[in-house]
Enzyme design. Sequence first.
Site, PDB file in Angstrom:
ATOM      1  N   HIS A 139       4.670   0.237   0.211  1.00  0.00           N
ATOM      2  CA  HIS A 139       5.418  -0.559   1.184  1.00  0.00           C
ATOM      3  C   HIS A 139       4.530  -1.664   1.758  1.00  0.00           C
ATOM      4  O   HIS A 139       3.305  -1.656   1.601  1.00  0.00           O
ATOM      5  CB  HIS A 139       6.026   0.306   2.285  1.00  0.00           C
ATOM      6  CG  HIS A 139       5.021   1.126   3.043  1.00  0.00           C
ATOM      7  ND1 HIS A 139       4.458   2.278   2.547  1.00  0.00           N
ATOM      8  CD2 HIS A 139       4.467   0.943   4.262  1.00  0.00           C
ATOM      9  CE1 HIS A 139       3.615   2.776   3.420  1.00  0.00           C
ATOM     10  NE2 HIS A 139       3.589   1.976   4.482  1.00  0.00           N
ATOM     11  N   HIS A 169       0.823  -1.216   0.000  1.00  0.00           N
ATOM     12  CA  HIS A 169       0.000   0.000   0.000  1.00  0.00           C
ATOM     13  C   HIS A 169       0.854   1.261   0.000  1.00  0.00           C
ATOM     14  O   HIS A 169       2.043   1.228   0.315  1.00  0.00           O
ATOM     15  CB  HIS A 169      -0.905   0.033   1.244  1.00  0.00           C
ATOM     16  CG  HIS A 169      -0.150   0.131   2.533  1.00  0.00           C
ATOM     17  ND1 HIS A 169       0.540  -0.930   3.076  1.00  0.00           N
ATOM     18  CD2 HIS A 169       0.045   1.170   3.388  1.00  0.00           C
ATOM     19  CE1 HIS A 169       1.112  -0.569   4.203  1.00  0.00           C
ATOM     20  NE2 HIS A 169       0.839   0.701   4.412  1.00  0.00           N
ATOM     21  N   ARG A 224       5.625   6.306  14.267  1.00  0.00           N
ATOM     22  CA  ARG A 224       5.615   6.910  12.927  1.00  0.00           C
ATOM     23  C   ARG A 224       5.005   8.304  12.968  1.00  0.00           C
ATOM     24  O   ARG A 224       4.022   8.527  13.670  1.00  0.00           O
ATOM     25  CB  ARG A 224       4.783   6.006  12.001  1.00  0.00           C
ATOM     26  CG  ARG A 224       4.887   6.340  10.538  1.00  0.00           C
ATOM     27  CD  ARG A 224       4.073   5.372   9.704  1.00  0.00           C
ATOM     28  NE  ARG A 224       2.783   5.964   9.379  1.00  0.00           N
ATOM     29  CZ  ARG A 224       1.846   5.364   8.635  1.00  0.00           C
ATOM     30  NH1 ARG A 224       2.034   4.158   8.163  1.00  0.00           N
ATOM     31  NH2 ARG A 224       0.713   5.974   8.381  1.00  0.00           N
ATOM     32  N   ASP A 248       0.336   4.956   2.059  1.00  0.00           N
ATOM     33  CA  ASP A 248      -0.408   5.249   3.288  1.00  0.00           C
ATOM     34  C   ASP A 248      -1.676   6.056   3.026  1.00  0.00           C
ATOM     35  O   ASP A 248      -1.656   7.054   2.290  1.00  0.00           O
ATOM     36  CB  ASP A 248       0.481   6.029   4.269  1.00  0.00           C
ATOM     37  CG  ASP A 248       1.549   5.131   4.871  1.00  0.00           C
ATOM     38  OD1 ASP A 248       1.291   3.930   5.051  1.00  0.00           O
ATOM     39  OD2 ASP A 248       2.651   5.646   5.151  1.00  0.00           O
TER      40      ASP A 248
HETATM   41  C1  SIN Z   1       3.207   0.869   7.649  1.00  0.00           C
HETATM   42  O1  SIN Z   1       3.471   2.054   7.740  1.00  0.00           O
HETATM   43  O2  SIN Z   1       2.406   0.444   6.840  1.00  0.00           O
HETATM   44  C2  SIN Z   1       3.900  -0.110   8.563  1.00  0.00           C
HETATM   45  C3  SIN Z   1       5.289  -0.365   8.147  1.00  0.00           C
HETATM   46  C4  SIN Z   1       5.988  -1.242   9.129  1.00  0.00           C
HETATM   47  O3  SIN Z   1       5.525  -1.380  10.258  1.00  0.00           O
HETATM   48  O4  SIN Z   1       7.021  -1.777   8.780  1.00  0.00           O
END
Ligand code: SIN
Length: 279
Positions: free
Chosen positions: A255, A101, A270, A103
């Site tokens: 990602h 995806h 994050r 974000d």
């Molecule tokens: C994400 O932001 O989708 C999660 C990425 C991760 O936890 O590695």
Amino acid sequence: MTSSIVVKPLAGSLGAEIFGVNLSTELDPATVAQIRRAYHEHLVIFFRDQDASDNDLARFARYFGELAILPPHRQHPGSLPELLIIDKKPEDSLVFGWEWHSDTTHLEIPPLGSVLAARLLPAVGGDTMFANQYMAYDTLSDGMKAMLKDVRAVHSNGHILASLEADDVLAPGQGYNSHTTLSAVHPVIRTHPDTGKKALFVNSLHTERFDNMTVAESTPLLRFLFEHATRPEFTCRFRWYPGSIAFWDNRCCQHLALDDYPGQRRLMHRVQIRGTRPE
Ligand code: SIN
């Protein structure tokens, strides 16, 4: 004092590690400019051995734009309103970001990018994969590029909420009550506002169908695009260690958080930088 950063590419397609930067201090404009160049060139950049607090992450992210405040149900009392806590506990079965995806593309204005820091890691596993969406666009045939040129797609968080319910993370109906179902329509091919390059902009976690078409009509071509977008040769894989930080460009890469550490905890922090409307 201006530092000269060292940029080490991680794979042929995207991703680079950056050395010679301490993210727990303020950075001078020349260093930020070097980091920005590396970010545009490599789409996702990584830092190692950092001792960065949540405030340090926020300060670093602000060099690239305003931070996006999270919706109230995502905020944690006592932490920054911009801080997303991604906490996979040993008893949890669903990993946040388990499918490829970009974000929150169910929002009208998805983030420009995210800065993700490792806080607690499993003994092994929990890597994150990234895929270059400029390459995904560039390698489409001229016919497909022409066909998709003005096509738009509907993105929503419905699939995520349904998966959380199916996995008993949310009680039946709870997902749709406490987490509003949101959707937005975006171009299938977007142009990066800084680099001017075109990128494929559909992802299997959020993209439901083409605008003005049914799900049944859209699914075959969307399936092809999801698979094409994440071909192994467009990807890199990042292994986390204590002190690792990733900063990805949500406008030109996807990602995926690998779900390969059952029974262990993984805690990540994050922050997201506000983006612009995809065009
Ligand atoms: C994400 O932001 O989708 C999660 C990425 C991760 O936890 O590695």
